[in-house]
Motif scaffolding. Structure first.
Motif, PDB file in Angstrom:
ATOM      1  N   THR A  84       0.840  -1.193   0.000  1.00  0.00           N
ATOM      2  CA  THR A  84       0.000   0.000   0.000  1.00  0.00           C
ATOM      3  C   THR A  84       0.876   1.245   0.000  1.00  0.00           C
ATOM      4  O   THR A  84       1.827   1.362   0.774  1.00  0.00           O
ATOM      5  CB  THR A  84      -0.903   0.030   1.249  1.00  0.00           C
ATOM      6  N   SER A  85       0.540   2.172  -0.874  1.00  0.00           N
ATOM      7  CA  SER A  85       1.319   3.423  -0.932  1.00  0.00           C
ATOM      8  C   SER A  85       0.857   4.363   0.170  1.00  0.00           C
ATOM      9  O   SER A  85      -0.199   4.182   0.779  1.00  0.00           O
ATOM     10  CB  SER A  85       1.147   4.087  -2.303  1.00  0.00           C
ATOM     11  N   VAL A  86       1.659   5.400   0.396  1.00  0.00           N
ATOM     12  CA  VAL A  86       1.346   6.366   1.448  1.00  0.00           C
ATOM     13  C   VAL A  86       0.066   7.133   1.104  1.00  0.00           C
ATOM     14  O   VAL A  86      -0.755   7.424   1.975  1.00  0.00           O
ATOM     15  CB  VAL A  86       2.545   7.332   1.652  1.00  0.00           C
ATOM     16  N   ALA A  87      -0.134   7.438  -0.163  1.00  0.00           N
ATOM     17  CA  ALA A  87      -1.339   8.168  -0.574  1.00  0.00           C
ATOM     18  C   ALA A  87      -2.596   7.327  -0.348  1.00  0.00           C
ATOM     19  O   ALA A  87      -3.612   7.832   0.146  1.00  0.00           O
ATOM     20  CB  ALA A  87      -1.215   8.568  -2.046  1.00  0.00           C
ATOM     21  N   GLU A  88      -2.523   6.051  -0.696  1.00  0.00           N
ATOM     22  CA  GLU A  88      -3.673   5.169  -0.460  1.00  0.00           C
ATOM     23  C   GLU A  88      -3.951   5.020   1.033  1.00  0.00           C
ATOM     24  O   GLU A  88      -5.096   4.978   1.457  1.00  0.00           O
ATOM     25  CB  GLU A  88      -3.421   3.800  -1.077  1.00  0.00           C
ATOM     26  N   LEU A  89      -2.899   4.945   1.814  1.00  0.00           N
ATOM     27  CA  LEU A  89      -3.058   4.834   3.264  1.00  0.00           C
ATOM     28  C   LEU A  89      -3.710   6.093   3.837  1.00  0.00           C
ATOM     29  O   LEU A  89      -4.602   6.015   4.669  1.00  0.00           O
ATOM     30  CB  LEU A  89      -1.706   4.580   3.923  1.00  0.00           C
ATOM     31  N   ALA A  90      -3.287   7.259   3.380  1.00  0.00           N
ATOM     32  CA  ALA A  90      -3.877   8.514   3.851  1.00  0.00           C
ATOM     33  C   ALA A  90      -5.338   8.606   3.455  1.00  0.00           C
ATOM     34  O   ALA A  90      -6.185   9.064   4.245  1.00  0.00           O
ATOM     35  CB  ALA A  90      -3.092   9.698   3.302  1.00  0.00           C
ATOM     36  N   ASP A  91      -5.669   8.170   2.237  1.00  0.00           N
ATOM     37  CA  ASP A  91      -7.069   8.187   1.801  1.00  0.00           C
ATOM     38  C   ASP A  91      -7.923   7.237   2.641  1.00  0.00           C
ATOM     39  O   ASP A  91      -9.058   7.558   2.995  1.00  0.00           O
ATOM     40  CB  ASP A  91      -7.180   7.805   0.325  1.00  0.00           C
ATOM     41  N   SER A  92      -7.384   6.087   2.969  1.00  0.00           N
ATOM     42  CA  SER A  92      -8.173   5.125   3.746  1.00  0.00           C
ATOM     43  C   SER A  92      -8.362   5.587   5.191  1.00  0.00           C
ATOM     44  O   SER A  92      -9.356   5.258   5.824  1.00  0.00           O
ATOM     45  CB  SER A  92      -7.528   3.745   3.714  1.00  0.00           C
ATOM     46  N   LEU A  93      -7.410   6.352   5.715  1.00  0.00           N
ATOM     47  CA  LEU A  93      -7.551   6.851   7.085  1.00  0.00           C
ATOM     48  C   LEU A  93      -8.605   7.944   7.189  1.00  0.00           C
ATOM     49  O   LEU A  93      -9.246   8.107   8.223  1.00  0.00           O
ATOM     50  CB  LEU A  93      -6.217   7.368   7.610  1.00  0.00           C
ATOM     51  N   HIS A  94      -8.787   8.715   6.099  1.00  0.00           N
ATOM     52  CA  HIS A  94      -9.769   9.797   6.113  1.00  0.00           C
ATOM     53  C   HIS A  94     -11.128   9.350   5.607  1.00  0.00           C
ATOM     54  O   HIS A  94     -12.050  10.157   5.526  1.00  0.00           O
ATOM     55  CB  HIS A  94      -9.252  10.990   5.300  1.00  0.00           C
ATOM     56  N   ASP A  95     -11.249   8.091   5.276  1.00  0.00           N
ATOM     57  CA  ASP A  95     -12.525   7.550   4.806  1.00  0.00           C
ATOM     58  C   ASP A  95     -13.517   7.511   5.965  1.00  0.00           C
ATOM     59  O   ASP A  95     -13.156   7.238   7.104  1.00  0.00           O
ATOM     60  CB  ASP A  95     -12.298   6.145   4.239  1.00  0.00           C
ATOM     61  N   ALA A  96     -14.790   7.769   5.694  1.00  0.00           N
ATOM     62  CA  ALA A  96     -15.812   7.797   6.756  1.00  0.00           C
ATOM     63  C   ALA A  96     -16.029   6.413   7.354  1.00  0.00           C
ATOM     64  O   ALA A  96     -16.368   6.280   8.528  1.00  0.00           O
ATOM     65  CB  ALA A  96     -17.123   8.340   6.191  1.00  0.00           C
ATOM     66  N   ARG A  97     -15.846   5.361   6.550  1.00  0.00           N
ATOM     67  CA  ARG A  97     -16.048   4.007   7.071  1.00  0.00           C
ATOM     68  C   ARG A  97     -14.942   3.598   8.036  1.00  0.00           C
ATOM     69  O   ARG A  97     -15.139   2.789   8.917  1.00  0.00           O
ATOM     70  CB  ARG A  97     -16.105   2.994   5.927  1.00  0.00           C
ATOM     71  N   SER A  98     -13.746   4.155   7.876  1.00  0.00           N
ATOM     72  CA  SER A  98     -12.619   3.736   8.708  1.00  0.00           C
ATOM     73  C   SER A  98     -12.697   4.297  10.123  1.00  0.00           C
ATOM     74  O   SER A  98     -11.947   3.882  10.990  1.00  0.00           O
ATOM     75  CB  SER A  98     -11.300   4.136   8.055  1.00  0.00           C
ATOM     76  N   LEU A  99     -13.565   5.261  10.356  1.00  0.00           N
ATOM     77  CA  LEU A  99     -13.696   5.819  11.707  1.00  0.00           C
ATOM     78  C   LEU A  99     -14.276   4.795  12.681  1.00  0.00           C
ATOM     79  O   LEU A  99     -14.064   4.870  13.879  1.00  0.00           O
ATOM     80  CB  LEU A  99     -14.564   7.066  11.689  1.00  0.00           C
ATOM     81  N   ARG A 100     -15.029   3.844  12.171  1.00  0.00           N
ATOM     82  CA  ARG A 100     -15.625   2.824  13.014  1.00  0.00           C
ATOM     83  C   ARG A 100     -14.670   1.665  13.279  1.00  0.00           C
ATOM     84  O   ARG A 100     -14.906   0.851  14.125  1.00  0.00           O
ATOM     85  CB  ARG A 100     -16.905   2.291  12.378  1.00  0.00           C
ATOM     86  N   ARG A 101     -13.599   1.601  12.543  1.00  0.00           N
ATOM     87  CA  ARG A 101     -12.661   0.494  12.686  1.00  0.00           C
ATOM     88  C   ARG A 101     -11.523   0.852  13.638  1.00  0.00           C
ATOM     89  O   ARG A 101     -11.337   1.997  14.004  1.00  0.00           O
ATOM     90  CB  ARG A 101     -12.058   0.139  11.332  1.00  0.00           C
ATOM     91  N   GLN A 102     -10.764  -0.142  13.916  1.00  0.00           N
ATOM     92  CA  GLN A 102      -9.588   0.060  14.771  1.00  0.00           C
ATOM     93  C   GLN A 102      -8.472   0.652  13.943  1.00  0.00           C
ATOM     94  O   GLN A 102      -8.206   0.234  12.831  1.00  0.00           O
ATOM     95  CB  GLN A 102      -9.159  -1.287  15.356  1.00  0.00           C
ATOM     96  N   ARG A 103      -7.797   1.616  14.508  1.00  0.00           N
ATOM     97  CA  ARG A 103      -6.646   2.208  13.810  1.00  0.00           C
ATOM     98  C   ARG A 103      -5.374   1.753  14.511  1.00  0.00           C
ATOM     99  O   ARG A 103      -5.254   1.837  15.722  1.00  0.00           O
ATOM    100  CB  ARG A 103      -6.708   3.724  13.859  1.00  0.00           C
TER     101      ARG A 103
END
Length: 104
Positions: A84-103
């Protein structure tokens, strides 16, 4: 069973013989001292502890001993692939669905 005086009273009540109080008291105190020195738990709870069930009524209880890993672990951990690239990782962290998951 780590209750020497209860055993003496029980035996005297069954036999109704007052003359056996001193030998019973001596024998039960010796048996109690032997079990306290040799066993970590009482004989009633030793089998339960050997099966893997931790008892919470011991003299020194570790709070983590009464919990199983399966009771407190999370099984839906988000794993990020190595490619996974850094840009894809940043996009997935700011995704609304990822707020419900564990970081992690």
């Amino acid at each position: 069973m780590r209750s020497p005086f209860t055993g003496v009273v029980f035996a005297v009540e069954l036999t109704h013989d007052i003359n056996v109080i001193l030998p019973l008291l001596l024998a039960s105190v010796i048996a109690h001292a032997f079990t306290v020195l040799t066993l970590r738990r009482s004989i009633l709870t030793e089998k339960v502890a050997r099966r893997g069930y931790h008892l919470s009524r011991e003299y020194s209880v570790d709070p983590l001993e009464i919990l199983f890993v399966r009771e407190v672990m999370r099984s839906n951990v988000v794993a990020i692939p190595a490619e996974t690239s850094v840009a894809e990782l940043a996009d997935s962290l700011h995704d609304a669905r990822s707020l419900r998951r564990q970081r992690l």
